[in-house]
Design an enzyme around this catalytic site. Sequence first.
Site, mmCIF file in Angstrom:
data_model
loop_
_atom_site.group_PDB
_atom_site.id
_atom_site.type_symbol
_atom_site.label_atom_id
_atom_site.label_comp_id
_atom_site.label_asym_id
_atom_site.label_seq_id
_atom_site.Cartn_x
_atom_site.Cartn_y
_atom_site.Cartn_z
ATOM 1 N N GLY A 48 -11.890 13.968 6.959
ATOM 2 C CA GLY A 48 -12.525 13.279 5.889
ATOM 3 C C GLY A 48 -11.319 12.572 4.900
ATOM 4 N N ALA A 49 -10.392 12.144 5.472
ATOM 5 C CA ALA A 49 -8.820 11.892 4.999
ATOM 6 C C ALA A 49 -8.766 10.649 4.348
ATOM 7 C CB ALA A 49 -8.029 12.068 6.028
ATOM 8 N N PHE A 74 -14.059 8.025 9.305
ATOM 9 C CA PHE A 74 -14.938 7.076 10.037
ATOM 10 C C PHE A 74 -14.849 5.805 9.136
ATOM 11 C CE2 PHE A 74 -19.182 7.223 12.268
ATOM 12 C CZ PHE A 74 -18.693 6.449 13.297
ATOM 13 N N ALA A 140 -18.050 13.540 3.534
ATOM 14 C CA ALA A 140 -19.543 13.398 2.570
ATOM 15 C C ALA A 140 -20.174 12.370 3.484
ATOM 16 C CB ALA A 140 -18.943 12.818 1.182
ATOM 17 N N TYR A 236 -29.116 18.423 -8.348
ATOM 18 C CA TYR A 236 -27.872 18.659 -7.664
ATOM 19 C C TYR A 236 -27.666 20.064 -7.012
ATOM 20 C CZ TYR A 236 -23.495 18.279 -5.548
ATOM 21 O OH TYR A 236 -22.452 18.539 -4.239
ATOM 22 N N LYS A 245 -24.827 23.126 -0.193
ATOM 23 C CA LYS A 245 -23.525 23.594 -0.798
ATOM 24 C C LYS A 245 -23.472 25.351 -0.627
ATOM 25 C CE LYS A 245 -21.248 19.853 -1.554
ATOM 26 N NZ LYS A 245 -20.140 19.637 -0.676
#
Length: 399
Positions: A48-49, A74, A140, A236, A245
């Site tokens: 996820g860079a 992606f 994410a 959340y 989470k």
Amino acid sequence: MIIEPRTRGFICLTSHPDGAAAHVKKQIDYVKSKGEIKDGPSKALIIGASTGFGLSSRITAAFGSGASTIGVFFEKPAKANRPASAGWYNSAAFEKAAAAEGLYAKSINGDAFSDEIKQETIELIKKDLGEIDLVVYSLASPRRKHPKTGEVHSSVLKPIGQSFENKTVDFHTGEVSNIKIDPVEKQEDIDNTVAVMGGEDWKFWIEELKKAGVLAEGVKTVAYSYIGPELTFPIYRNGTIGKAKDNLEGTVSELNDLLSEENGKAYVSVNKALVTQSSSAIPVVPLYISLLYKVMKEKGIHEGTIEQMQRLFAERLYAGEGVTLDEQGRIRVDDWEMRDDVQVEVQKLWNRANSDNLEEISDIKGYRKEFFQLFGFDFDEVDYDKDTNELIDIPSISS
Ligand code: NAI
């Protein structure tokens, strides 16, 4: 081509390569200004860079401690007259900046949830780096195709048990309105959200990397979580995403067992609420962030993703004298957001916020600016009237 922002709701459909490069450069300059992170990572994998916290983690590892980095993401490349996604341009700019300083940086574009991309990454590590000493997990995503069952899980952002009604803002227009979000109807929706944003895929990555023997002695792995204030709890932390989470945080002890042979450690870092492509999709949160930014900027303690990640690396993960954790075993870099004086101020502003006073009492302007900057727009140093080449390659992917 001349590239202008084209938005649909909380999505920007276009992005600007020169602005993305300016964004990456600013982050690099910040990390360099803070000096070397002693005993930081030397070979890092960032999953996820390309945007948000993952991009800032990659920049911190590379420019803060000279790490070789492999980034997985992606993103969409450009076609003629159709710009690439922002994360594509960010990664192209990152690789070029890294190469200019003699730093190894390669990237893999594809579905990180899949077995194929995991194997491709492992092959690259074996070929080029041998082993890695840091794994950042910063995905994410709204959906995940499960690699074992083939089922496609879609996450939902809903309260659990009862409906939630509160203020929200359309950050483009500044219009504050009431929103009522019905609770999730089926347990299946909660399970799907956990399948997408929980810890299973993080575990799959670590299992595969371990099996392949590419984890260095003393390896660290970190994933990111959020808690936030009570006013966002229903949507959340106590909502469907909060269950994911909880699951992510619960994965830490399993990973610590898994990494015991390598003397490795797994962490979850609870980060601050920030404008990213993901957070702008959550109702109520953008209004909270625009008030939070106002208060934190006035107090001189505002941070963006790069300030957060630099602090995480320099003062937590690699601070030397053991990592300080909260009672639930988590790293906290949301400590300034959660300070009582900050939250009391935000709550007061929250009670007053309406369409008429929002521009004055919040930092909605700052929110908007950061949103557009995520896509490479709104940088003073970029001439947006000038023709630019949209067909930018990521060096390690095109070659
Ligand atoms: P982001 O949307 O900026 O970045 C997501 C990254 O995941 C991108 O690099 C994207 O290319 C990659 N990605 C998505 N699906 C993928 C797939 N299938 N395969 C490969 N790569 C994929 O998100 P952000 O906000 O930086 O979030 C990262 C983590 O930080 C998440 O766990 C989020 O919950 C957490 N977090 C976010 C906060 C916020 O306010 N934005 C606050 C605290 C934690």
